[in-house]
Design a protein around this motif. Structure first.
Motif, PDB file in Angstrom:
ATOM      1  N   GLU A  15      44.502  39.882  42.183  1.00 26.99           N
ATOM      2  CA  GLU A  15      44.870  38.511  41.797  1.00 26.99           C
ATOM      3  C   GLU A  15      43.629  37.630  41.726  1.00 26.99           C
ATOM      4  N   GLY A  16      42.641  37.914  42.558  1.00 31.32           N
ATOM      5  CA  GLY A  16      41.389  37.151  42.567  1.00 31.32           C
ATOM      6  C   GLY A  16      40.314  37.739  41.675  1.00 31.32           C
ATOM      7  N   GLY A  17      40.674  38.743  40.844  1.00 35.66           N
ATOM      8  CA  GLY A  17      39.694  39.347  39.943  1.00 35.66           C
ATOM      9  C   GLY A  17      38.724  40.280  40.633  1.00 35.66           C
ATOM     10  N   MET A  18      39.155  40.854  41.761  1.00 37.68           N
ATOM     11  CA  MET A  18      38.291  41.740  42.535  1.00 37.68           C
ATOM     12  C   MET A  18      38.980  43.080  42.764  1.00 37.68           C
ATOM     13  N   SER A  19      38.255  43.973  43.417  1.00 34.15           N
ATOM     14  CA  SER A  19      38.803  45.287  43.768  1.00 34.15           C
ATOM     15  C   SER A  19      38.230  45.697  45.126  1.00 34.15           C
ATOM     16  N   PHE A  20      38.621  46.874  45.585  1.00 27.25           N
ATOM     17  CA  PHE A  20      38.078  47.376  46.843  1.00 27.25           C
ATOM     18  C   PHE A  20      36.564  47.568  46.758  1.00 27.25           C
TER      19      PHE A  20
END
Length: 111
Positions: A46-51
């Motif tokens: 949702e925040g445009g990030m990943s692990f």
């Protein structure tokens, strides 16, 4: 409470436990661990990030030694090199009865 808060490019996620957003708590450790990772993944996406953007992970466990190897196996499905700093902590319990794991992570917003 906010699922995440950003400060100076760092994103601090609320602790997410093994209770899925939709559905009931499973008493199966693998199901709970996967549910916690799924919730973290949802907020990161949702925040445009990943692990891949994680810089720190703290995992809290009831019965840490009983499911640590399982946790590490599932964690490896989500977290790759360069690995974030990680601390695993044994706790006596959580507010929700039957929960065995909670994840708290910090991510760095990609530039």
């Amino acid at each position: 409470m906010s699922p995440a808060v950003e400060c100076n490019g760092l994103v601090f996620l609320t602790g997410f436990n093994g209770v899925p957003l939709e559905g009931e708590l499973s008493y199966d450790p693998a199901t709970q661990i996967r549910a916690a990772f799924a919730q973290v993944d949802m907020v990161l996406q949702e925040g445009g990030m990943s692990f891949d953007d994680l810089v720190e992970m703290t995992s809290y466990h009831v019965g840490l030694r009983n499911h640590l190897e399982l946790f590490k196996k599932i964690r490896a499905e989500h977290v790759r090199e360069p690995y974030p700093a990680w601390t695993a902590i044994e706790v006596a319990g959580f507010a929700s009865e039957g929960v065995i794991v909670e994840l708290k992570v910090v991510a760095r917003r990609p530039s």
